[in-house]
Design a protein around this motif. Structure first.
Motif, PDB file in Angstrom:
ATOM      1  N   GLY A  29       0.809  -1.205   0.000  1.00 10.07           N
ATOM      2  CA  GLY A  29       0.000   0.000   0.000  1.00 10.07           C
ATOM      3  C   GLY A  29       0.846   1.261   0.000  1.00 10.07           C
ATOM      4  N   ALA A  32       0.949   2.364  -3.348  1.00 18.25           N
ATOM      5  CA  ALA A  32      -0.320   2.551  -4.039  1.00 18.25           C
ATOM      6  C   ALA A  32      -1.289   3.272  -3.111  1.00 18.25           C
ATOM      7  N   PHE A  35      -4.836   1.942  -1.222  1.00 21.44           N
ATOM      8  CA  PHE A  35      -4.849   0.536  -0.822  1.00 21.44           C
ATOM      9  C   PHE A  35      -4.912   0.413   0.696  1.00 21.44           C
ATOM     10  N   THR A  79      -6.197   0.484  -5.189  1.00 22.78           N
ATOM     11  CA  THR A  79      -5.153   1.328  -5.754  1.00 22.78           C
ATOM     12  C   THR A  79      -5.795   2.439  -6.576  1.00 22.78           C
ATOM     13  N   GLY A  84      -8.894  -0.087 -10.161  1.00 26.83           N
ATOM     14  CA  GLY A  84      -8.319  -0.262  -8.832  1.00 26.83           C
ATOM     15  C   GLY A  84      -8.242  -1.719  -8.436  1.00 26.83           C
TER      16      GLY A  84
END
Length: 432
Positions: A29, A32, A35, A79, A84
């Motif tokens: 995460g 991203a 996330f 994301t 996503g």
């Protein structure tokens, strides 16, 4: 059923593995946005006692067990970007607190068929990848389904899930589309995925026949704020197929609200019909009136055709008899009536306290495997629940359910005269 040693499934339990997976997800995460920012995790503790006190002359006089469940859930965000990606993980652990071979079989715990002894503990880890485009979501892996013909059963220690893919889309306002394919089921008292079969209490179908997969499509449409229409179709390869039509209408009447609930299931055999003949039309109509903290419900279901209503073993059918405790009321030609009173004591100044009284009766039942018809069954049920509102135990939920079930079925039938008691203590602990 026999269970593999825990080390063959997970090193000790799925909980540390789920925590480790969450740590990996956090590192991903960091690369991203979204996330982790939109992720959350929580631990649910469920303490469950179930007691079946049989009132007939069967070989087993009781089934009584006590167990503790741990359900750790991590749900990521997605994301960034038009497409996503995310990942969910669920770690499940069930621990035996009390059981013995002479009273096992409540489905709180796996049981060895040779010894009748319940496992000391059982566990599994469910992983679900997900992909989102606008209001369309694709999930793959461990799935929790809430379809009219296949409801993941929540009624024991740990939840029941499926393995497969599930697509939902709400691109059109008011319309939700469903589609999916699953090939295995993880039952509520099992560590493993296994092939799906049709439920066969009272010898309704060939319960040994398995299917390679289950596929489904459907849609729910809010035609108006008061009226929702549903149409679904499910195919269980080489066992059966089932169509569903439903309508739910709510309208103010006097000082309260009247709800009308219509559900219809149409079932036939599919492919090589390995489960045997399937010919069923299940129609139900239910009215409910809510006023203040009260809700009064009256419902009737009618079985047409030559067989009972089929559903996947280990799951529940979303008929109006859903959540009864001692029978499913889905026998061939059965006519079922029920009356329910629910009360939320928040209306009387006691938030968190709820109560229910329910009476269910079925007649005109045909049990072809026993060569009998015109049989009857009935069940009286009460329950109370309370969620503590303040203090150090805030959020702890307490629930007691009890039913008294009787029928005139022949010896050897699946549903036996019994007094059943369930006690549950639950607590949901947010981690972040």
């Amino acid at each position: 059923m026999p269970t593999r040693p825990l080390h063959a499934v997970f090193a000790r339990s799925p909980l540390p593995h789920a925590v480790a997976l969450c740590s990996v997800a956090m590192s991903l995460g960091a690369q991203a946005q979204g996330f982790i920012e939109d992720s959350h995790a929580n631990l649910t503790l469920r303490n469950y006692y179930l007691d079946r006190d049989y009132q007939d002359d069967g070989a087993k006089s009781e089934a009584r067990e006590w167990a503790q469940g741990f359900i750790l859930k991590f749900q990521s965000g997605f994301t960034e970007g038009p497409l996503g990606f995310g990942l969910d993980a669920t770690g499940l652990l069930g621990v035996k607190l009390d059981s013995s071979p002479d009273r096992s079989g409540t489905e709180l715990l796996p049981v060895s068929p040779s010894s009748g002894r319940a496992a000391d503990e059982y566990s599994r880890l469910g992983l679900t990848g997900k992909m989102k485009i606008d209001k369309t979501l694709l999930q793959a892996g461990d799935l929790n389904l809430a379809l009219p013909s296949a409801l993941s059963s929540p009624s024991r220690l740990l939840p029941q899930t499926f393995r497969g893919g599930y697509l939902t889309s709400s691109q059109i306002d008011g319309l939700t589309l469903h589609g999916g394919y699953v090939d295995r089921i993880a039952k509520r008292n099992s560590s493993d995925y296994e092939a799906m079969t049709v439920a066969s209490p009272n010898g309704r179908f060939n319960g040994r026949a398995t299917t390679s997969h289950m596929a489904f499509v459907g849609g729910d449409y809010a035609l108006t704020p008061e009226l929702t229409l549903k149409a679904h179709y499910l195919e269980v390869a080489d066992l059966y197929e089932q169509g569903y039509l439903g309508a739910l209408h709510r309208i103010p009447v006097g000082p309260g609200t009247l709800s009308t609930d219509l559900r219809a299931f149409f079932s036939d055999e599919n492919g090589s019909a390995d489960a045997g003949k399937v010919d069923n039309q299940h129609l139900s109509l239910q009215f409910a009136y809510g006023l203040g903290g009260h809700r009064w419900t009256l419902g009737h279901a009618h079985q047409g055709g030559d067989t009972a209503t089929p559903y996947i073993s280990g799951t529940e059918l979303m008929g109006i008899s859903e959540m009864t405790m001692s029978s499913d009321y889905l026998n061939a030609r059965e006519r079922m009536w029920q009356a329910i009173w629910d009360y939320d004591f928040a209306a009387a100044g006691v938030p968190g306290l709820t109560a229910r009284l329910r009476y269910v009766r079925g007649d005109n039942i045909e049990l072809a495997a026993f060569g009998v018809d015109d049989r009857k069954e009935r069940e009286a049920q009460w329950e109370m629940g309370y969620v503590i509102q303040d203090g150090p135990l805030r959020g702890v939920g307490l629930r007691v359910r009890q039913s008294f079930y009787r029928n005139d079925f022949p010896a050897g039938a699946a549903f036996r005269d019994e007094n059943q008691t369930r006690l549950m203590v639950t607590y949901n602990l947010p981690i972040w």
